[in-house]
Design a protein around this motif. Structure first.
Motif, PDB file in Angstrom:
ATOM      1  N   ASN A  44      42.281  22.189  51.994  1.00  0.00           N
ATOM      2  CA  ASN A  44      43.538  21.755  51.379  1.00  0.00           C
ATOM      3  C   ASN A  44      43.867  22.544  50.115  1.00  0.00           C
ATOM      4  N   THR A  47      46.210  24.834  51.777  1.00  0.00           N
ATOM      5  CA  THR A  47      47.376  24.221  52.416  1.00  0.00           C
ATOM      6  C   THR A  47      48.230  23.417  51.446  1.00  0.00           C
ATOM      7  N   THR A  51      49.443  27.566  48.364  1.00  0.00           N
ATOM      8  CA  THR A  51      50.167  27.959  49.579  1.00  0.00           C
ATOM      9  C   THR A  51      50.619  29.414  49.519  1.00  0.00           C
ATOM     10  N   LYS A  54      47.819  31.345  50.964  1.00  0.00           N
ATOM     11  CA  LYS A  54      47.794  31.149  52.421  1.00  0.00           C
ATOM     12  C   LYS A  54      48.839  32.060  53.061  1.00  0.00           C
TER      13      LYS A  54
END
Length: 138
Positions: A44, A47, A51, A54
């Protein structure tokens, strides 16, 4: 849970190792899960908190001409689901045709039954019994 101070640096280092093909702590798959394991960070973190990292990871994977494993799996699942949907549509079409045929046969039997009942009600009608058939399977 607050992020560790060097979490972003560890994620970037892990990203570089995975993209170079030299993972140390993960299987080296081109996924966020593998990146998180490689960085020693919870998934997480990528995520929810980072982000941008990511997205950067997936952009680099695509720039290399690769497809992330998660995207490849999703594309395969979509292909299988489309095949199942097509098979279901074909089966549904056959079932609709069967229903129409059965409705027609039921209507015909109902009309014949009605006709026979009317003949039976008319005492002067001649009704002949049809020979019976043995049940199927005997």
């Amino acid at each position: 849970m607050s992020p560790v101070a060097d979490e972003r640096d560890r994620i970037r280092a892990a990203m570089d190792r995975i993209l170079r093909g030299t993972p140390e702590h993960s299987n080296g798959a081109l996924t966020i899960v593998a990146l998180a394991v490689e960085a020693g960070a919870p998934r997480n973190a990528l995520t929810q908190r980072h982000t941008d990292l990511k997205n950067e990871f997936y952009d680099k994977v695509r720039a290399r001409g690769g497809t992330p494993d998660s995207e490849r799996r999703l594309r395969e699942q979509i292909r299988r689901l489309k095949e199942l949907r097509a098979a279901d549509a074909e089966e549904l079409g056959q079932l609709k045709a069967d229903v129409e045929a059965l409705v027609g046969a039921l209507h015909q039997a109902t009309m014949e039954n009605l006709h026979l009942r009317q003949q039976l009600a008319d005492r002067h009608a001649v009704i002949c019994a049809l020979p019976t058939q043995a049940p199927l399977g005997k």
